[in-house]
Design an enzyme around this catalytic site. Structure first.
Site, short mmCIF file in Angstrom:
data_model
loop_
_atom_site.label_atom_id
_atom_site.label_comp_id
_atom_site.label_asym_id
_atom_site.label_seq_id
_atom_site.Cartn_x
_atom_site.Cartn_y
_atom_site.Cartn_z
N LYS A 70 0.83 -1.21 0.00
CA LYS A 70 0.00 0.00 0.00
C LYS A 70 0.86 1.25 0.00
O LYS A 70 0.66 2.17 -0.79
CB LYS A 70 -0.91 0.00 1.24
CG LYS A 70 -1.66 1.32 1.41
CD LYS A 70 -2.48 1.34 2.68
CE LYS A 70 -1.69 1.75 3.90
NZ LYS A 70 -1.74 3.17 4.24
N ASN A 71 1.83 1.29 0.92
CA ASN A 71 2.61 2.53 1.07
C ASN A 71 3.47 2.82 -0.16
O ASN A 71 3.85 3.95 -0.39
CB ASN A 71 3.47 2.48 2.33
CG ASN A 71 2.62 2.65 3.58
OD1 ASN A 71 1.47 3.05 3.50
ND2 ASN A 71 3.18 2.31 4.73
N CYS A 75 -4.36 13.96 12.45
CA CYS A 75 -4.47 12.53 12.20
C CYS A 75 -4.42 11.81 13.53
O CYS A 75 -3.80 12.28 14.48
CB CYS A 75 -3.31 12.07 11.32
SG CYS A 75 -3.16 10.31 11.22
N ARG A 101 1.36 14.99 12.69
CA ARG A 101 1.78 14.74 11.32
C ARG A 101 1.83 16.01 10.46
O ARG A 101 1.07 16.17 9.51
CB ARG A 101 0.90 13.66 10.69
CG ARG A 101 0.90 12.40 11.52
CD ARG A 101 0.17 11.28 10.90
NE ARG A 101 0.98 10.56 9.92
CZ ARG A 101 0.57 9.46 9.31
NH1 ARG A 101 -0.61 8.97 9.56
NH2 ARG A 101 1.33 8.86 8.44
N ILE A 112 3.33 18.88 7.71
CA ILE A 112 3.90 18.72 6.35
C ILE A 112 4.96 19.79 6.07
O ILE A 112 5.29 20.06 4.92
CB ILE A 112 2.81 18.75 5.26
CG1 ILE A 112 2.01 20.05 5.30
CG2 ILE A 112 1.90 17.55 5.33
CD1 ILE A 112 1.38 20.40 3.94
N LEU A 131 8.10 19.82 6.31
CA LEU A 131 9.29 19.38 5.58
C LEU A 131 9.00 19.22 4.09
O LEU A 131 9.87 19.47 3.25
CB LEU A 131 9.81 18.05 6.16
CG LEU A 131 10.21 18.11 7.64
CD1 LEU A 131 10.61 16.73 8.15
CD2 LEU A 131 11.36 19.09 7.85
N ASP A 153 5.13 1.17 11.70
CA ASP A 153 3.94 0.44 11.24
C ASP A 153 3.88 -1.00 11.75
O ASP A 153 2.89 -1.69 11.51
CB ASP A 153 3.90 0.42 9.71
CG ASP A 153 3.30 1.71 9.14
OD1 ASP A 153 2.78 2.52 9.92
OD2 ASP A 153 3.36 1.88 7.91
N ARG A 205 -8.61 -0.27 4.61
CA ARG A 205 -7.71 0.72 4.00
C ARG A 205 -6.34 0.11 3.71
O ARG A 205 -5.63 0.61 2.84
CB ARG A 205 -7.51 1.93 4.94
CG ARG A 205 -8.68 2.89 4.95
CD ARG A 205 -8.31 4.10 5.80
NE ARG A 205 -6.94 4.48 5.51
CZ ARG A 205 -6.04 4.84 6.44
NH1 ARG A 205 -6.38 4.90 7.70
NH2 ARG A 205 -4.82 5.15 6.08
C1 UD1 Z 1 5.47 7.47 8.45
C2 UD1 Z 1 6.56 6.45 8.68
C3 UD1 Z 1 6.36 5.37 7.67
C4 UD1 Z 1 4.94 4.82 7.82
C5 UD1 Z 1 3.88 5.91 7.75
C6 UD1 Z 1 2.48 5.42 8.11
C7 UD1 Z 1 8.90 6.75 9.31
C8 UD1 Z 1 10.14 7.57 9.16
N1 UD1 Z 1 7.85 7.09 8.55
O1 UD1 Z 1 5.59 7.98 7.13
O2 UD1 Z 1 7.30 4.35 7.88
O3 UD1 Z 1 4.67 3.88 6.82
O4 UD1 Z 1 4.21 6.92 8.68
O5 UD1 Z 1 2.39 5.02 9.42
O6 UD1 Z 1 8.88 5.80 10.04
N2 UD1 Z 1 7.48 15.12 10.10
C9 UD1 Z 1 7.57 16.48 10.30
N3 UD1 Z 1 7.29 17.31 9.24
C10 UD1 Z 1 6.95 16.83 8.00
C11 UD1 Z 1 6.86 15.45 7.84
C12 UD1 Z 1 7.12 14.62 8.91
O7 UD1 Z 1 7.89 16.96 11.37
O8 UD1 Z 1 6.73 17.63 7.09
C13 UD1 Z 1 7.76 14.20 11.22
C14 UD1 Z 1 6.54 13.38 11.61
O9 UD1 Z 1 5.73 14.03 12.56
C15 UD1 Z 1 7.17 12.13 12.16
C16 UD1 Z 1 8.45 11.97 11.33
O10 UD1 Z 1 8.70 13.26 10.78
O11 UD1 Z 1 7.53 12.31 13.51
C17 UD1 Z 1 8.33 10.96 10.20
O12 UD1 Z 1 7.19 11.28 9.42
P1 UD1 Z 1 7.03 10.84 7.89
O13 UD1 Z 1 8.03 9.80 7.58
O14 UD1 Z 1 6.98 12.03 7.03
O15 UD1 Z 1 5.59 10.25 7.92
P2 UD1 Z 1 4.97 9.41 6.79
O16 UD1 Z 1 5.50 9.75 5.46
O17 UD1 Z 1 3.52 9.44 7.05
#
Ligand code: UD1
Length: 427
Positions: A22-23, A123, A128, A130, A132, A313, A405
């Protein structure tokens, strides 16, 4: 709304076919926005999130055709074609249902010079943010505006120049957006401390198959040399390492012996290492990975981390397994601040778990008992199903739209290996 009824106690034995990831699928699909030519994705899982993303792609003028999906088959083939992008706006109503929608920001920006995407909002598993995603696109030369709940990214006249970005924390989603934006940039872009999850490698492989030039694939430092155009491709989505890990926990908690057909041990290192520490026999076979539980489960200390560390996950599913281990385990969640929502539900099934901040202490109990439970996210729901398979008596898992999902036909796969599980309409 449907629910699952599980009568625990059956030992799982046999073969479970593992679906496409899925991911990975959710980042491969938006790659169709990067080319005028058709993109065909094979081994896409049949999941509600994939249907949702298909719908979102249609919104931008992408045509989608699904073939070869007999009801008895797992997976399907989808061809996406975007000769012309008719809209570069991802509206709130579609984005709010699916966080992964943010992944259209990079490719829409790269293809059309502009993208407007609704902010995904909060979420259940933490804030979560965005930020970055936006910072890396800015580093590549985009101008970012935030207004009325939407983010708008605009490239300079003639397209994104490209640039360099060093991620302060590893982000899977932001790395994906950055890659999809950089492949069509005018110059070379560099990413440092990028995510290197197998799903990122899958994305890079597809982009390369479409004509992208990427160096450092599989490492945390990537160099992307922008090209003028990308072409179509046919690509098979990787096996779902999280689905495989989840069924490994299900097999293990029942004392079972299951072949996870299609699973790749090299992409599941940390999970398989954890399972071995817990006392499970794990063997790599030609067609997949076999897990067999012979003897008592041992407690473990597990900490989630970006790949190659233990996937966040997998945390909930491994916690379920450890609820019946012979001793006390410690699980630490370092990726998300609020990812223990399965704990109160597991406790209702007789588990002995206490949470302090980001750490959960799990004291193994002899036997879980069936209960009516519900969870608020995908992996948490799976952890409850795992617990129910070992519990004494009947469990009801509600709100299974979370499971739909992310797990393709969960109950059918579990039935294949002897679980007593059925889906019934809620009353
Ligand atoms: C994350 C998981 C991924 C998992 C998915 C669903 C990691 C590194 N990522 O991916 O393995 O499949 O959730 O559960 O394990 N963050 C920020 N700012 C941003 C983006 C992220 O501060 O713009 C922080 C998040 O809060 C989190 C970390 O970075 O603490 C990792 O997040 P990210 O990898 O971006 O999340 P997903 O892509 O959803």
């Amino acid at each position: 709304m449907d629910k699952l009824i599980i009568r625990g106690g059956n030992r799982l034995s046999g073969t479970i076919p593992i679906s496409g990831a899925k991911n990975s699928a959710l980042t491969l699909i938006p790659c169709a926005l990067l080319t005028e030519e058709p993109l065909t994705l094979r081994n896409l899982p049949r999941l509600a999130d994939i249907d949702g993303f298909q719908h979102l792609m249609n919104q931008f003028g992408v045509t989608t055709a699904v073939q070869g999906s007999r009801p008895e088959d797992f997976g399907r083939v989808m061809t996406l074609e975007a000769p012309r992008i008719t809209s570069n706006v991802a509206p709130y109503d579609l984005v709010r249902k699916m966080r992964a929608s943010i992944l259209v920001l990079g490719p829409l920006l790269a293809r059309t010079g502009e993208a407007t995407v609704s902010l995904p909002g909060g979420c259940a598993i933490g804030n979560r943010p965005i930020d970055l995603h936006l910072k890396v696109l800015e580093a590549f030369g985009a101008e970012i505006e935030l207004a009325a709940g939407y983010v708008k990214a605009i490239a300079p006249e003639g397209g994104l120049p490209g640039g360099e970005y060093d991620f302060p924390v590893v982000s899977v989603g932001a790395t994906e957006n950055a890659l999809m934006a950089a492949v069509l940039a005018k110059g070379t872009s560099k990413l440092f401390n990028a995510a290197r999850e197998p799903e990122i490698v899958d994305l890079c492989k597809l982009l390369v198959a479409m004509g992208a030039e990427i160096e450092g694939i599989g490492s945390s430092d990537l160099a992307i040399h922008g090209v003028k155009r990308l072409h179509g491709a046919t690509y098979r989505v990787m096996a779902d390492r999280i689905e495989a890990g989840s069924y490994a926990c299900a097999a293990a908690i029942t004392g079972g012996d299951v072949l996870l057909e299609g699973a790749r041990a090299d992409e599941m290192g940390a999970t398989l290492h954890a399972l071995r520490n817990i006392g499970i026999d794990v063997t790599e076979e030609k067609t997949g990975v076999r897990v067999a539980a012979n003897g008592p489960l041992k407690p473990a200390n597990l900490t989630t981390a970006p790949y190659p560390g233990l996937a966040t996950d997998m945390q909930a599913q491994l916690m379920s397994l450890l609820t019946v281990a012979d001793g006390t385990s410690v699980l630490t969640e370092t990726i998300f601040e609020n990812r223990f929502m399965h704990v109160p539900e597991l406790s209702r099934m007789g588990a002995d778990i206490s949470v302090s901040g980001r750490t959960a202490i799990v004291k193994g109990v002899k036997q879980l008992t069936g209960a009516a439970v519900m969870a608020t996210d995908l992996r948490a729901s799976m952890s409850l199903a795992i617990a129910a398979l070992a519990a004494e008596g009947q469990s009801e898992i509600r709100r299974i739209y979370h499971l739909d999902r992310g797990y393709e036909r969960l109950e059918e796969k579990l039935q294949l290996v002897g679980a007593d599980i059925e889906r019934v309409g809620d009353d």
